[in-house]
Structures are given as structure tokens and as C-alpha cells.
Design a protein around this motif. Structure first.
Motif, short mmCIF file in Angstrom:
data_model
loop_
_atom_site.label_atom_id
_atom_site.label_comp_id
_atom_site.label_asym_id
_atom_site.label_seq_id
_atom_site.Cartn_x
_atom_site.Cartn_y
_atom_site.Cartn_z
N PRO A 157 25.26 52.44 -40.57
CA PRO A 157 24.28 52.79 -41.77
C PRO A 157 24.56 52.74 -43.37
O PRO A 157 24.86 53.62 -44.01
CB PRO A 157 23.34 53.96 -41.49
N GLY A 223 18.52 51.07 -39.58
CA GLY A 223 18.39 51.51 -40.04
C GLY A 223 19.40 53.10 -41.17
O GLY A 223 20.42 52.80 -40.61
N SER A 224 18.87 54.28 -42.23
CA SER A 224 20.54 54.05 -42.70
C SER A 224 19.74 56.14 -42.41
O SER A 224 20.47 56.72 -42.92
CB SER A 224 19.86 54.16 -44.33
N ASP A 225 20.09 56.09 -41.20
CA ASP A 225 19.21 57.68 -40.71
C ASP A 225 21.21 58.23 -40.18
O ASP A 225 21.78 57.80 -39.17
CB ASP A 225 18.82 57.64 -39.59
N ASP A 227 21.92 61.23 -39.71
CA ASP A 227 21.49 62.28 -39.22
C ASP A 227 22.14 61.82 -37.66
O ASP A 227 22.69 62.34 -36.53
CB ASP A 227 20.54 63.24 -37.98
N GLY A 228 21.77 60.31 -37.29
CA GLY A 228 22.09 59.56 -36.16
C GLY A 228 23.68 59.38 -35.97
O GLY A 228 24.17 59.46 -35.15
N ARG A 246 30.09 61.54 -42.10
CA ARG A 246 28.55 61.20 -42.64
C ARG A 246 28.85 61.10 -44.48
O ARG A 246 27.99 60.78 -44.56
CB ARG A 246 28.12 62.70 -41.90
#
Length: 292
Positions: A157, A223-225, A227-228, A246
Motif C-alpha cells: 500500500p 489499495g492502501s489498507d 490494517d491489512g 505500518r
């Protein structure tokens, strides 16, 4: 006249040793497991760990130039600062320290902040050091193989601000060049700092388009998730490190990490050739995946 390489079995340390190989210098490699380490012929494997200061002091005996790579660890700052002080006490003539690109700006990313603090120590103590600040490693994206080939997406991301990723081979070559410059000098050389950066400002859109071209089929952006990302990283390492990564990626998304033309130019001069592009890496990786 002896060079000590720390982090010798890791991603960058192995590159440094490869570029020092055959250059006519005595090289000592610090490793926790010298009995199993596989180094180029002539490299002297020495048992030790930066978290064990007595082993570091012993390894520094007779060393004239030090390559210092502190690991991503909760006590990274302590390990680096103690090693630098031990090197000063041992009379080491030159040091090459691996820091990080944009460290002074990313103050909320723990491993960036640790490296910036080490840089402050280097300046305050007037140590004879070359500080190398590498950007995000291109080869980290070898881990994207399953996402690219299986799901047809690029899953890191990185966002849309841009990152000037750098090839690990260029990091190793630059470090070896500076190690040798300091090792071969008759006296300690003045401080120097280099940004180790790639020529591309890579974004979610440009990197997806590049992989689409290289692989010959549409590649999307997952995508820019964050959490994942954190959850995926926890599967391969400790939770504190996943959170640290993160935070780094969050800053990439917010601010980017794009090199200036001047920074790329200085790095080109240090290397003696242009930094390798992401496309070069991607084409080589795709060919290797296809062959496998």
C-alpha cells in the motif's frame, strides 16, 4: 588493515561483502553463527552480535574501517551507539553507517527516529563517518510474487505520493565504495552523507502500470489498507515490528519519499553509474518467476 562488516548475513551485508570481494582488502564479518555462515573466500567469520558489547569490542581489535548496520530491533539505538563508541575507543579510522532516507522528517517512525539519533551522535562526536541513507528497498517487492501472479494485483500500500525505491545491489556497491575510500586513506576523512535512491518516483498507479507492461496482463492496485498490511506482517515477525512498518507506510502515503535530482546525481557519482531502475528489477524478477 582490516574491515569489519556487521549485519553480514542479511540483505545488505551480503551485498557489501560481495562488492568487497576481490578488492585486495582484509575483511572480517560479524555473525552469531560463524560455523554455518557462507561468505566469500577469504572473509574471516567472527562470532559476535551488536547486542553483546564484549563480542563487539573483541571483533573490533585491529579493525581500521567499520561498516555498521544495526538491526531493526527494540534496542537498535543502544546497539548502534555502543558500537560506535567502542569503535572510537578502538581507534577505528573510518566508519560507514547505514541510516535511512527521510529519517529526519519521519520522526514518528521508530526505526527512522533511532537512526536519526545515531546521526546526531555521529555529528556531536565528530566521528569520521560516511552516513548512507537508503530508500525503501526495491527487492522487498519480491514478496509481491503471489499477489502479482495469482491475484493480478500489486499489494504493497504505497499510495500516490511517490517513493524513490533503491536496488539493494546499488546499496551494497555504494557502501563498498565508501568503505574502500576510507580504508585506503592515510588519515581519517571528513564526514560525508549520501541519499541512496532510485531514479523512479513510484506510485500505486505507475507501479501497477509498469507490472502490467512487464507481465503482459492487467495488474491492479490492491489499495492502501494499513490494517491489512499490519496483519500480514504479523504472520512473519513480531507485532512491534509490524506496527513500525505500518507507521512507515502511513508516512509514505501521506508525504511520499521522492528523491531530488541533486540527490540522484550525487548517488550516481558515488556509484560510478546510474542507479538501477525499478523496471530493470521487475523484468529480471518476471523472467526468474517464469523460468521457475
Amino acid at each position: 588493515m582490516t574491515i569489519l562488516v556487521t549485519g553480514s548475513t542479511g540483505t545488505i551485508g551480503t551485498q557489501v561483502l560481495a562488492f568487497l570481494d576481490g578488492r585486495g582488502v582484509a575483511v572480517r564479518a560479524l555473525t552469531r553463527s560463524p560455523e554455518t555462515a557462507q561468505f566469500p573466500a577469504g572473509v574471516d567469520a567472527v562470532k559476535g552480535d551488536l547486542s553483546d558489547i564484549d563480542s563487539v569490542r573483541a571483533a573490533l581489535d585491529g579493525v581500521t574501517t567499520l561498516f555498521l548496520l544495526a538491526p531493526n530491533a527494540p534496542d537498535e539505538l543502544t546497539q548502534a551507539m555502543l558500537t560506535l563508541d567502542a569503535a572510537r575507543a578502538a581507534g577505528v579510522k573510518g566508519i560507514v553507517y547505514l541510516s535511512v532516507f527521510k529519517g529526519e522528517a519521519y520522526t514518528d517512525v521508530p526505526h527512522f527516529a533511532s537512526k536519526v539519533t545515531v546521526e546526531r551522535m555521529i555529528h556531536a562526536a565528530g566521528l569520521p563517518v560516511t552516513i548512507l541513507r537508503p530508500a525503501y528497498f526495491i527487492q522487498n517487492d519480491l514478496r509481491q510474487k503471489d499477489a502479482l501472479l495469482g491475484a493480478s494485483v500489486y499489494a504493497m500500500p504505497i499510495g500516490d505520493k511517490g517513493i524513490s525505491m533503491v536496488d539493494i545491489r546499488d546499496i551494497g556497491e555504494a557502501a563498498a565504495n565508501e568503505i574502500l575510500r576510507r580504508e585506503r586513506a592515510e588519515a581519517p576523512l571528513p564526514h560525508a552523507t549520501f541519499e541512496l535512491v532510485g531514479p523512479d518516483a513510484l506510485t500505486a498507479a505507475t507501479i501497477s502500470a509498469l507490472w502490467s507492461d512487464v507481465l503482459g496482463r492487467p495488474i491492479g492496485y490492491a489499495g492502501s489498507d494499513l490494517d491489512g498490511l499490519e496483519q500480514r506482517l504479523k504472520a512473519f515477525g513480531p507485532a512491534w515490528l509490524a506496527y513500525d512498518m505500518r507507521l512507515m507506510m502511513r508516512r509514505y502515503q501521506q508525504d511520499g519519499a521522492v528523491a531530488t535530482d541533486a540527490e540522484i546525481g550525487r548517488f550516481t557519482t558515488l556509484l560510478g553509474h546510474a542507479p538501477r531502475s525499478y523496471r530493470d528489477f521487475a523484468e529480471d524478477a518476471a523472467a526468474a518467476w517464469a523460468a521457475a
